[in-house]
Enzyme design. Structure first.
Site, PDB file in Angstrom:
ATOM      1  N   CYS A 300       0.812  -1.219   0.000  1.00 26.27           N
ATOM      2  CA  CYS A 300       0.000   0.000   0.000  1.00 26.27           C
ATOM      3  C   CYS A 300       0.844   1.267   0.000  1.00 26.27           C
ATOM      4  O   CYS A 300       0.564   2.199  -0.752  1.00 26.27           O
ATOM      5  CB  CYS A 300      -0.920   0.065   1.205  1.00 26.27           C
ATOM      6  SG  CYS A 300      -1.167  -1.463   2.054  1.00 26.27           S
ATOM      7  N   ARG A 329       6.778 -11.342   5.479  1.00 23.63           N
ATOM      8  CA  ARG A 329       6.115 -11.303   6.782  1.00 23.63           C
ATOM      9  C   ARG A 329       6.714 -12.397   7.646  1.00 23.63           C
ATOM     10  O   ARG A 329       6.789 -13.545   7.211  1.00 23.63           O
ATOM     11  CB  ARG A 329       4.608 -11.547   6.626  1.00 23.63           C
ATOM     12  CG  ARG A 329       3.944 -10.508   5.767  1.00 23.63           C
ATOM     13  CD  ARG A 329       2.456 -10.765   5.644  1.00 23.63           C
ATOM     14  NE  ARG A 329       1.887  -9.785   4.721  1.00 23.63           N
ATOM     15  CZ  ARG A 329       0.604  -9.769   4.366  1.00 23.63           C
ATOM     16  NH1 ARG A 329      -0.241 -10.668   4.867  1.00 23.63           N
ATOM     17  NH2 ARG A 329       0.157  -8.859   3.525  1.00 23.63           N
ATOM     18  N   GLN A 347       2.048 -10.891  -3.988  1.00 23.87           N
ATOM     19  CA  GLN A 347       0.612 -10.650  -4.085  1.00 23.87           C
ATOM     20  C   GLN A 347       0.253 -10.082  -5.451  1.00 23.87           C
ATOM     21  O   GLN A 347       1.023  -9.317  -6.024  1.00 23.87           O
ATOM     22  CB  GLN A 347       0.187  -9.627  -3.027  1.00 23.87           C
ATOM     23  CG  GLN A 347       0.365 -10.100  -1.609  1.00 23.87           C
ATOM     24  CD  GLN A 347      -0.031  -9.012  -0.638  1.00 23.87           C
ATOM     25  OE1 GLN A 347       0.477  -7.901  -0.683  1.00 23.87           O
ATOM     26  NE2 GLN A 347      -0.946  -9.328   0.263  1.00 23.87           N
ATOM     27  N   ASP A 349      -1.473  -7.578  -6.183  1.00 26.07           N
ATOM     28  CA  ASP A 349      -2.026  -6.505  -5.366  1.00 26.07           C
ATOM     29  C   ASP A 349      -2.404  -5.297  -6.208  1.00 26.07           C
ATOM     30  O   ASP A 349      -1.702  -4.952  -7.153  1.00 26.07           O
ATOM     31  CB  ASP A 349      -0.969  -6.088  -4.336  1.00 26.07           C
ATOM     32  CG  ASP A 349      -1.597  -5.476  -3.108  1.00 26.07           C
ATOM     33  OD1 ASP A 349      -2.841  -5.424  -3.038  1.00 26.07           O
ATOM     34  OD2 ASP A 349      -0.838  -5.055  -2.210  1.00 26.07           O
ATOM     35  N   HIS A 351      -4.445  -1.236  -5.842  1.00 30.82           N
ATOM     36  CA  HIS A 351      -5.106  -0.219  -5.027  1.00 30.82           C
ATOM     37  C   HIS A 351      -5.879   0.720  -5.931  1.00 30.82           C
ATOM     38  O   HIS A 351      -5.341   1.212  -6.921  1.00 30.82           O
ATOM     39  CB  HIS A 351      -4.078   0.535  -4.187  1.00 30.82           C
ATOM     40  CG  HIS A 351      -3.451  -0.332  -3.153  1.00 30.82           C
ATOM     41  ND1 HIS A 351      -2.289  -1.031  -3.377  1.00 30.82           N
ATOM     42  CD2 HIS A 351      -3.864  -0.665  -1.904  1.00 30.82           C
ATOM     43  CE1 HIS A 351      -2.004  -1.749  -2.302  1.00 30.82           C
ATOM     44  NE2 HIS A 351      -2.933  -1.551  -1.393  1.00 30.82           N
ATOM     45  N   LYS A 430     -14.775  -5.090   4.533  1.00 32.09           N
ATOM     46  CA  LYS A 430     -14.113  -5.844   3.469  1.00 32.09           C
ATOM     47  C   LYS A 430     -14.979  -6.976   2.949  1.00 32.09           C
ATOM     48  O   LYS A 430     -15.960  -7.363   3.582  1.00 32.09           O
ATOM     49  CB  LYS A 430     -12.784  -6.413   3.982  1.00 32.09           C
ATOM     50  CG  LYS A 430     -12.967  -7.393   5.138  1.00 32.09           C
ATOM     51  CD  LYS A 430     -11.659  -8.085   5.474  1.00 32.09           C
ATOM     52  CE  LYS A 430     -11.877  -9.056   6.630  1.00 32.09           C
ATOM     53  NZ  LYS A 430     -10.698  -9.848   6.961  1.00 32.09           N
ATOM     54  N   HIS A 476      -8.126  -1.645  -1.277  1.00 34.89           N
ATOM     55  CA  HIS A 476      -7.076  -2.655  -1.449  1.00 34.89           C
ATOM     56  C   HIS A 476      -7.767  -3.875  -2.032  1.00 34.89           C
ATOM     57  O   HIS A 476      -8.819  -4.262  -1.549  1.00 34.89           O
ATOM     58  CB  HIS A 476      -6.485  -3.115  -0.112  1.00 34.89           C
ATOM     59  CG  HIS A 476      -6.030  -2.034   0.796  1.00 34.89           C
ATOM     60  ND1 HIS A 476      -4.704  -1.791   1.018  1.00 34.89           N
ATOM     61  CD2 HIS A 476      -6.701  -1.162   1.578  1.00 34.89           C
ATOM     62  CE1 HIS A 476      -4.583  -0.815   1.889  1.00 34.89           C
ATOM     63  NE2 HIS A 476      -5.782  -0.408   2.246  1.00 34.89           N
TER      64      HIS A 476
END
Length: 602
Positions: A300, A329, A347, A349, A351, A430, A476
């Site tokens: 992000c 992580r 990911q 990912d 946004h 979410k 996200h």
RNA sequence: GCCGACAUAGCUCAGUUGGCUAGAGCAGCUGAUUUGUAAUCAGCAGGCCCGGGGUUCAAAUCCUCGUGUCGGCACCA
């Protein structure tokens, strides 16, 4: 067959209780219905406890419920119990079952119960959780256990069961508490069902992505590299590249811009985002030139920096950035599991920065994107909307609008969903996408999260119609979740037999003899031209052997090239599943491969 | 992180109560064979028995501390 319990006002009541209460209802017989199995398995758990108590007299017992896949009992004993002891316990269970003890029931007051079980600190812990004044005790032979029931009339009815696993479990499911021993088991009404169940478990084990990944040389892990850091091997690399390529195209079609943020960012930024305080334990940090850096656990912040690179007008929104973002992580050792739970993963990912009013249409679009992908892979899926939790940040009105937009997006598209009240993240509601694989297992992959917190923390804005500064909403979203986990799921879903469009190798070419190698190479080149990978099995082995090897690699298509094929410009195709062969022209063959590769349309 | 189990060749696994030079199959390499749809034959090579420390005349085997894996629990922004 005689009843084992009755159904009274939707409640399953065992016979002894029904008699005590003087009630009657629909009879439940011993079969594999959910109600019947629940009673059977619960009693089997008690039978197991009885056997454990006789083998380990010092054993103390906590709770022994039925669960989705059977039952378990948590207990504690001074002796060490291992996997090898399960057989012994099973044997003892059978010998008790043969004695056909009746399962009796009586009630005593809470005080009496506390006195009765005063030496069993676990039973006392159970009673702490019970609010009633009276406690029911179930008794079979010498063995007594406090329990709400319902139970079978006799343990003699228990015959087809198996103890499956032994493991540790925290008392009350709280990691601050002591660790108990838990034994899992399964029981059925008949022998056949038990056998089928064990076969099914074996089937699932055969599909294990760790096993198939090793066999197909997709990925590996190495002790010296570190736990949870996958190594992608060539075959896995090819599969992954195909998936990435398909998805890249799809993102472009859906209006996303590819961007890329740095792998490490200054720790100060993680303080601004709040990750430092709230997620720091799971992050990797390093210090260089007296400056602290944090390796990104999410993408992000990078995308926020892209957004901040220029001023934005309301006319530009929505802005959609995507990245195959590598994140690190520090997951706890015990959580690691093949590709499903790793410490470094990528990911898919993205946004979306948009106005509050655009949330709904954006959600609809993302959900549509998700649907295309899941359908392509033959996944059934369901969605859960998680709403505002107790600890939440942000404007109440924005929360309300956001939640309404999510629900409305589902309703308008007639999409089935469930609601997890209060299950949202602290920064926004979410939608979680849970997929069902070929053998009915559920996996959490993609997620769509609304976020008002980060735009606030970073002071993001755009110019409105009247040139006023407005804070955008950030969405996200990840559809696969991570390539690692998704490929793990795909592997188990297809049992390694990937469809043509993502298979690591599309075609195995087997030349009959040395003289056909050259032609095989020509065919291989033609396949590369249509974006298909092939492998030539030209080793100095018998034809049979090479076909066998090709079969075992799970390549979707095997072709054999010999004199006949070269002469007639045809291809002899062998279907992996049916082992049947057919001959088509080379032209048709190439067209077929091309169609199969392109049959994807996210 | 917690409870329990496990770690031997690239892979899958043998290896007795501590005792000779640690074995097999597959894969690999070298030859012979040139094959028409699921294993051709012969030979060769391959191991700090996960790592450190200990016990012992002697350790793959016993103890201990790590590391990793597996089954659960807890965790899963």
């Amino acid at each position: 067959m005689s009843a084992i319990a009755i159904k009274y006002n939707d409640e399953i009541v065992d016979l002894v209780t029904a008699e005590q209460r003087g009630i009657e209802g629909e009879e439940i017989v011993l079969d594999n219905s959910p109600e019947s199995l629940d009673v059977l398995r619960h009693s089997t758990a008690h039978l197991m406890a009885q056997a454990i108590k006789s083998l380990y007299p010092d054993a103390e017992f906590y709770v022994g419920p039925t669960v989705k896949e059977g039952f378990y009992y948590d207990f504690k004993t001074a002796s060490e119990i291992g996997e090898g002891d399960l057989k012994k316990i099973e044997k003892q269970m059978l010998s008790f079952a043969k004695k056909k003890y009746k399962i009796e029931k009586y009630e005593i007051s809470m005080d009496e119960a506390k006195e009765k079980f005063k030496d069993d600190h676990l039973k006392l812990a159970v009673m702490e959780r019970i609010k009633d004044d009276t406690i029911s005790i179930y008794k079979q032979g010498e063995f007594e256990d406090l329990c709400r029931g319902p139970h079978l009339p006799s343990i003699g009815l228990i015959r087809y069961f198996k103890l499956t696993k032994i493991a540790g479990a925290y008392l009350g499911g709280d990691s601050k508490n002591e660790m108990l021993t838990r034994i899992y088991g399964i029981a059925f009404a008949d022998k056949e069902s038990l056998k089928n169940h064990m076969t099914m478990l074996a089937e699932a084990a055969k599909r294990d992505h760790r096993k198939i990944g090793n066999e197909m040389k997709l990925f590996t892990f190495r002790e010296e590299v570190g736990a949870g850091f996958p190594i992608w091997l060539p075959a896995g690399g090819r599969l992954r590249a195909r998936l990435e390529g398909l998805l890249f195209k799809a993102h472009r079609k859906h209006g996303y811009q590819p961007v890329r943020g740095p792998e490490m960012l200054r720790a100060d930024l993680w303080k601004t985002s709040g990750h430092y305080q709230n997620y720091g334990e799971n992050m990797y940090f390093t210090q260089i030139d007296d400056i602290e850096f944090g390796v990104k656990p999410m993408n992000c912040v990078g995308h926020i920096k892209v957004y901040e690179d220029e001023l934005h007008s309301y006319r530009d929104l929505p802005i959609k950035y995507f990245e195959y973002g590598v994140v690190h992580r520090h997951e706890m050792t015990g959580a690691l599991h093949g590709l499903f739970r790793v410490r470094e993963f990528t990911q898919d990912d993205a946004h979306i920065f948009c106005t509050v009013d655009q949330i709904e249409e954006q959600i609809i679009e993302v959900v549509d994107f998700v649907d295309k992908i899941m359908t392509t892979f033959d996944f059934k899926y369901n969605m859960t909307i998680s709403t505002k939790p107790e600890k939440a940040v942000g404007d109440a009105l924005v929360w309300e609008k956001s939640e309404a937009a999510l629900i409305s997006a589902m309703e308008k598209n007639n999409l089935p969903y469930t609601i997890d009240e209060g299950g949202g993240a602290f920064y926004g509601p979410k939608i979680d996408i849970k997929i069902l694989d070929a053998i009915g297992r559920e996996w959490q992959c993609g997620t769509i999260q609304l976020d008002n917190n980060l735009p606030e923390r970073f002071g993001l804005e755009y110019n409105g119609e009247n040139n006023e500064k407005i804070q955008p909403v950030m969405i996200h979203r990840a559809i696969l979740g991570s390539f690692e986990r998704f490929i793990g799921i795909l592997t188990e879903h297809y049992a390694g037999e990937f469809p043509m469009f993502i298979a690591p190798t599309q075609v195995a070419i087997v030349p009959v003899a040395e003289t056909h190698k050259e032609y095989a190479k020509l065919l291989s080149d033609k396949l590369i031209d249509i974006n298909a990978d092939s492998e030539i099995y030209a080793k100095n082995d018998s034809l049979n052997k090479r076909i066998r090897v090709a079969e075992k690699t799970r390549v979707p298509m095997i072709v054999v090239i010999g004199d006949e094929e070269i002469e007639n410009k045809t291809i002899s195709v062998r279907d992996r599943r049916t082992r049947e062969q057919y001959t088509i022209s080379e032209e048709e063959f190439l067209k077929l491969i091309q169609t199969k590769i392109n049959e994807v349309n996210f």
